[in-house]
Scaffold this motif. Structure first.
Motif, PDB file in Angstrom:
ATOM      1  N   SER A   1       0.866  -1.173   0.000  1.00  0.00           N
ATOM      2  CA  SER A   1       0.000   0.000   0.000  1.00  0.00           C
ATOM      3  C   SER A   1       0.906   1.226   0.000  1.00  0.00           C
ATOM      4  O   SER A   1       1.774   1.353   0.853  1.00  0.00           O
ATOM      5  N   PHE A   2       0.699   2.117  -0.975  1.00  0.00           N
ATOM      6  CA  PHE A   2       1.525   3.314  -1.134  1.00  0.00           C
ATOM      7  C   PHE A   2       0.548   4.479  -1.261  1.00  0.00           C
ATOM      8  O   PHE A   2      -0.095   4.665  -2.286  1.00  0.00           O
ATOM      9  N   MET A   3       0.416   5.271  -0.186  1.00  0.00           N
ATOM     10  CA  MET A   3      -0.631   6.288  -0.116  1.00  0.00           C
ATOM     11  C   MET A   3      -0.019   7.679  -0.011  1.00  0.00           C
ATOM     12  O   MET A   3       0.931   7.905   0.743  1.00  0.00           O
ATOM     13  N   ASN A   4      -0.568   8.605  -0.806  1.00  0.00           N
ATOM     14  CA  ASN A   4      -0.092   9.987  -0.861  1.00  0.00           C
ATOM     15  C   ASN A   4      -1.268  10.929  -0.710  1.00  0.00           C
ATOM     16  O   ASN A   4      -2.177  10.932  -1.544  1.00  0.00           O
ATOM     17  N   ASN A   5      -1.267  11.710   0.349  1.00  0.00           N
ATOM     18  CA  ASN A   5      -2.350  12.668   0.598  1.00  0.00           C
ATOM     19  C   ASN A   5      -1.811  14.082   0.708  1.00  0.00           C
ATOM     20  O   ASN A   5      -0.684  14.305   1.186  1.00  0.00           O
ATOM     21  N   ASN A   6      -2.612  15.026   0.269  1.00  0.00           N
ATOM     22  CA  ASN A   6      -2.335  16.459   0.410  1.00  0.00           C
ATOM     23  C   ASN A   6      -1.121  16.917  -0.392  1.00  0.00           C
ATOM     24  O   ASN A   6      -0.403  17.826   0.021  1.00  0.00           O
ATOM     25  N   HIS A   7      -0.912  16.319  -1.558  1.00  0.00           N
ATOM     26  CA  HIS A   7       0.166  16.816  -2.421  1.00  0.00           C
ATOM     27  C   HIS A   7      -0.360  17.981  -3.253  1.00  0.00           C
ATOM     28  O   HIS A   7      -1.557  18.048  -3.586  1.00  0.00           O
ATOM     29  N   VAL A   8       0.542  18.904  -3.584  1.00  0.00           N
ATOM     30  CA  VAL A   8       0.158  20.076  -4.376  1.00  0.00           C
ATOM     31  C   VAL A   8       0.777  20.048  -5.765  1.00  0.00           C
ATOM     32  O   VAL A   8       0.424  20.864  -6.619  1.00  0.00           O
ATOM     33  N   VAL A   9       1.701  19.115  -6.000  1.00  0.00           N
ATOM     34  CA  VAL A   9       2.256  18.970  -7.348  1.00  0.00           C
ATOM     35  C   VAL A   9       1.265  18.178  -8.194  1.00  0.00           C
ATOM     36  O   VAL A   9       0.282  17.621  -7.693  1.00  0.00           O
ATOM     37  N   GLU A  10       1.508  18.132  -9.492  1.00  0.00           N
ATOM     38  CA  GLU A  10       0.644  17.354 -10.378  1.00  0.00           C
ATOM     39  C   GLU A  10       0.673  15.869  -9.999  1.00  0.00           C
ATOM     40  O   GLU A  10       1.719  15.351  -9.588  1.00  0.00           O
ATOM     41  N   THR A  11      -0.466  15.220 -10.159  1.00  0.00           N
ATOM     42  CA  THR A  11      -0.536  13.791  -9.859  1.00  0.00           C
ATOM     43  C   THR A  11       0.482  13.004 -10.664  1.00  0.00           C
ATOM     44  O   THR A  11       1.033  12.003 -10.181  1.00  0.00           O
ATOM     45  N   SER A  12       0.756  13.423 -11.886  1.00  0.00           N
ATOM     46  CA  SER A  12       1.720  12.719 -12.727  1.00  0.00           C
ATOM     47  C   SER A  12       3.104  12.685 -12.083  1.00  0.00           C
ATOM     48  O   SER A  12       3.833  11.692 -12.225  1.00  0.00           O
ATOM     49  N   GLU A  13       3.475  13.750 -11.352  1.00  0.00           N
ATOM     50  CA  GLU A  13       4.775  13.773 -10.680  1.00  0.00           C
ATOM     51  C   GLU A  13       4.812  12.768  -9.532  1.00  0.00           C
ATOM     52  O   GLU A  13       5.818  12.077  -9.324  1.00  0.00           O
ATOM     53  N   VAL A  14       3.730  12.698  -8.775  1.00  0.00           N
ATOM     54  CA  VAL A  14       3.651  11.717  -7.685  1.00  0.00           C
ATOM     55  C   VAL A  14       3.700  10.306  -8.254  1.00  0.00           C
ATOM     56  O   VAL A  14       4.395   9.422  -7.737  1.00  0.00           O
ATOM     57  N   ARG A  15       2.985  10.082  -9.346  1.00  0.00           N
ATOM     58  CA  ARG A  15       2.937   8.763  -9.965  1.00  0.00           C
ATOM     59  C   ARG A  15       4.338   8.319 -10.418  1.00  0.00           C
ATOM     60  O   ARG A  15       4.722   7.158 -10.239  1.00  0.00           O
ATOM     61  N   LYS A  16       5.106   9.250 -10.991  1.00  0.00           N
ATOM     62  CA  LYS A  16       6.470   8.922 -11.437  1.00  0.00           C
ATOM     63  C   LYS A  16       7.358   8.522 -10.264  1.00  0.00           C
ATOM     64  O   LYS A  16       8.155   7.585 -10.352  1.00  0.00           O
ATOM     65  N   GLU A  17       7.230   9.257  -9.153  1.00  0.00           N
ATOM     66  CA  GLU A  17       8.040   8.929  -7.975  1.00  0.00           C
ATOM     67  C   GLU A  17       7.655   7.579  -7.395  1.00  0.00           C
ATOM     68  O   GLU A  17       8.515   6.802  -6.966  1.00  0.00           O
ATOM     69  N   MET A  18       6.370   7.282  -7.368  1.00  0.00           N
ATOM     70  CA  MET A  18       5.931   5.978  -6.881  1.00  0.00           C
ATOM     71  C   MET A  18       6.494   4.863  -7.748  1.00  0.00           C
ATOM     72  O   MET A  18       6.952   3.831  -7.238  1.00  0.00           O
ATOM     73  N   GLU A  19       6.478   5.066  -9.049  1.00  0.00           N
ATOM     74  CA  GLU A  19       7.030   4.041  -9.951  1.00  0.00           C
ATOM     75  C   GLU A  19       8.527   3.863  -9.723  1.00  0.00           C
ATOM     76  O   GLU A  19       9.038   2.735  -9.721  1.00  0.00           O
ATOM     77  N   ARG A  20       9.228   4.957  -9.496  1.00  0.00           N
ATOM     78  CA  ARG A  20      10.671   4.869  -9.243  1.00  0.00           C
ATOM     79  C   ARG A  20      10.946   4.081  -7.962  1.00  0.00           C
ATOM     80  O   ARG A  20      11.824   3.201  -7.932  1.00  0.00           O
ATOM     81  N   VAL A  21      10.189   4.365  -6.910  1.00  0.00           N
ATOM     82  CA  VAL A  21      10.386   3.686  -5.628  1.00  0.00           C
ATOM     83  C   VAL A  21      10.017   2.211  -5.724  1.00  0.00           C
ATOM     84  O   VAL A  21      10.773   1.331  -5.285  1.00  0.00           O
ATOM     85  N   LEU A  22       8.866   1.911  -6.298  1.00  0.00           N
ATOM     86  CA  LEU A  22       8.424   0.516  -6.369  1.00  0.00           C
ATOM     87  C   LEU A  22       9.281  -0.303  -7.324  1.00  0.00           C
ATOM     88  O   LEU A  22       9.441  -1.525  -7.129  1.00  0.00           O
ATOM     89  N   THR A  23       9.857   0.322  -8.315  1.00  0.00           N
ATOM     90  CA  THR A  23      10.810  -0.400  -9.183  1.00  0.00           C
ATOM     91  C   THR A  23      12.034  -0.797  -8.396  1.00  0.00           C
ATOM     92  O   THR A  23      12.579  -1.908  -8.571  1.00  0.00           O
ATOM     93  N   GLN A  24      12.514   0.070  -7.501  1.00  0.00           N
ATOM     94  CA  GLN A  24      13.653  -0.297  -6.652  1.00  0.00           C
ATOM     95  C   GLN A  24      13.284  -1.423  -5.692  1.00  0.00           C
ATOM     96  O   GLN A  24      14.101  -2.305  -5.409  1.00  0.00           O
ATOM     97  N   VAL A  25      12.054  -1.398  -5.184  1.00  0.00           N
ATOM     98  CA  VAL A  25      11.579  -2.498  -4.346  1.00  0.00           C
ATOM     99  C   VAL A  25      11.616  -3.801  -5.118  1.00  0.00           C
ATOM    100  O   VAL A  25      12.064  -4.843  -4.613  1.00  0.00           O
TER     101      VAL A  25
END
Length: 453
Positions: free
Chosen positions: A425-449
């Protein structure tokens, strides 16, 4: 209401639900958590060093799906707005309360009359998960037809955004939906008018007055309380879905136009001698798959109404199956969820990352893995994850996304290079950047996992 009636209804609830739950022979033993908890430091550092993720609230939980051993936790005990990942709770409810097919409608026969009512099945003439089974049944019956409307079905859920009534993702809920409670418009560049389906609404569709501003870049607009549709000038090809206002009178018109036979409206009232029959609909997985892969809010809401119909015929509500599930099947979650609807549209829903993972472990225990993963969106394959988490050798991540303004979450399963299947479970709340930026970071982190665990 007498105490006897209350007790009887409580017994019915328990019996219905226990009949639907898999037997011990069907369910693998509960995974036993390992005594060792790795919680790799490098993963904490990757998240904390991210200039995107460190600006908002982040919660992460990783657990081995086979053994139940904890792998990593960051703010896993904190509550987050889950958005559409709540559809996994709806899935779990359906798996426990419905059989292998959807209940399409219920009916009784009294002399020369057939009285039918809705179960909440959303597939009748639906644009993406279409069924005609209810229509075929009603068309061939020799009796006079009477529709009995189930009371207490509210059009919108608690905490929904009222001014989203015009958009495809928030149709009204109802006991007997038809056409997915939306009108579809098909526009072709160079043509003056779009095609309208169902054709019934064509006479209610007109171009917007000249000079009408369109700051939201809409294709079609509808007044909040009316079934009048105004389309903007067609400069390119597009397809649009706009919800229509529901009512018993409109439902009868649509059904009579399709069946070419009269239907009368009657109060819902069962007699002691009535023998209630059910018309079976589509296989349940056809609804589960569409609901999860493209995150269909309407299907999720109607799924809980169908589950409510298994508990009793006197009313339909999302709150009834939620209460049953919390009491009988989800009482041992790490943190009790705040659960108010089937789709996750409401910001009143709250859940912790570790509770989402606990639900994933329950699903993995009770549903064959191949079937379970086939219901979810697949990275690089289909659904909301088709453009991310790609691998030419096939999917390695399967999940459910959840997005509201300033919130983006992903919950599911990933296969590491070493062959482990992790529930995450990877949850992100109250971000102010574009969702696409959060999505890219999640992909980067989960790829390392995937690479390192």
């Amino acid at each position: 209401m007498s105490v006897f009636v209350v007790v009887c209804r409580a017994l019915v609830v328990c019996v219905v639900c226990l009949l639907a739950v898999p037997t011990r022979a069907q369910v693998a033993p509960a995974p036993v958590a390992s005594a060792s908890f790795v919680n790799p430091v490098w993963l904490s550092q990757v998240i904390q060093d991210s200039p995107v993720l460190r600006q908002h609230n982040v919660g992460v939980c990783l657990t081995d799906a086979t053994t139940g051993a904890k792998v990593f936790e960051l703010n896993a005990e904190r509550y987050f707005t889950p958005a559409s990942v709540m559809k996994l709770f709806s899935l779990y409810t359906g798996l426990h309360m419905l059989s292998d097919s959807l209940p399409s409608l219920r009916y009784v026969v009294r002399h020369d009359s057939l009285i039918f009512w809705g179960t909440g099945d959303p597939t009748l003439l639906h644009g993406d998960v279409p069924s005609r089974r209810a229509l075929d049944f009603l068309r061939t019956r020799p009796e006079k037809l009477f529709y009995a409307e189930i009371p207490n079905v509210t059009a919108y859920g608690p905490g929904w955004t009222w001014d989203d009534y015009n958009y495809y993702f928030q149709p009204e809920r109802g006991p007997f939906p038809v056409y997915g409670h939306t009108v579809r418009f098909y526009a072709t560049a160079g043509k003056l008018r779009p095609r309208v389906y169902p054709r019934f609404f064509r006479a209610m569709t007109e171009p917007v007055p000249a000079g009408t501003p369109n700051p939201a870049d809409d294709h079609v607009r509808r007044p909040e309380l009316e079934n009048r549709f105004a389309f903007f000038p067609i400069t390119k090809n597009w397809v649009d879905e706009t919800p229509f206002r529901t009512s018993s009178a409109l439902l009868l018109q649509l059904l009579q136009d399709t069946l070419h036979r009269p239907i009368s409206l009657v109060p819902f009232r069962l007699h002691a001698q009535d023998s209630i029959q059910v018309v079976k609909g589509l296989p349940v997985d056809s609804l589960y798959r569409r609901m999860l892969q493209v995150s269909d809010n309407f299907l999720a809401e109607q799924l809980l109404l169908m589950c409510s119909s298994r508990i009793g015929d006197d009313s339909l509500s999302t709150s009834r199956p939620i209460r049953v599930m919390r009491t009988l099947f989800l009482a041992n979650l790490p943190d009790a969820p705040r659960w108010v609807d089937g789709s996750g549209l409401s910001r009143l829903n709250l859940v912790t990352p570790r509770t989402m993972v606990a639900l994933l472990l329950k699903l993995h225990q009770e549903v064959p893995e191949k079937r379970l993963l086939s219901l979810l969106a697949a990275g690089g394959g289909h659904g909301t994850l088709r453009r991310v988490y790609r691998d030419p050798h096939g999917p390695w991540l399967w999940g459910k996304t959840g997005t509201l303004t300033n919130n983006h979450n992903l919950v599911g399963y990933l296969r590491t290079r070493s062959g482990r299947l992790l529930a995450f479970s990877f949850m992100n709340n109250n971000h102010v950047v574009e969702t696409s930026e959060v999505r890219k970071e999640m992909e980067r982190v989960l790829t390392q996992v995937r690479e390192r665990l």
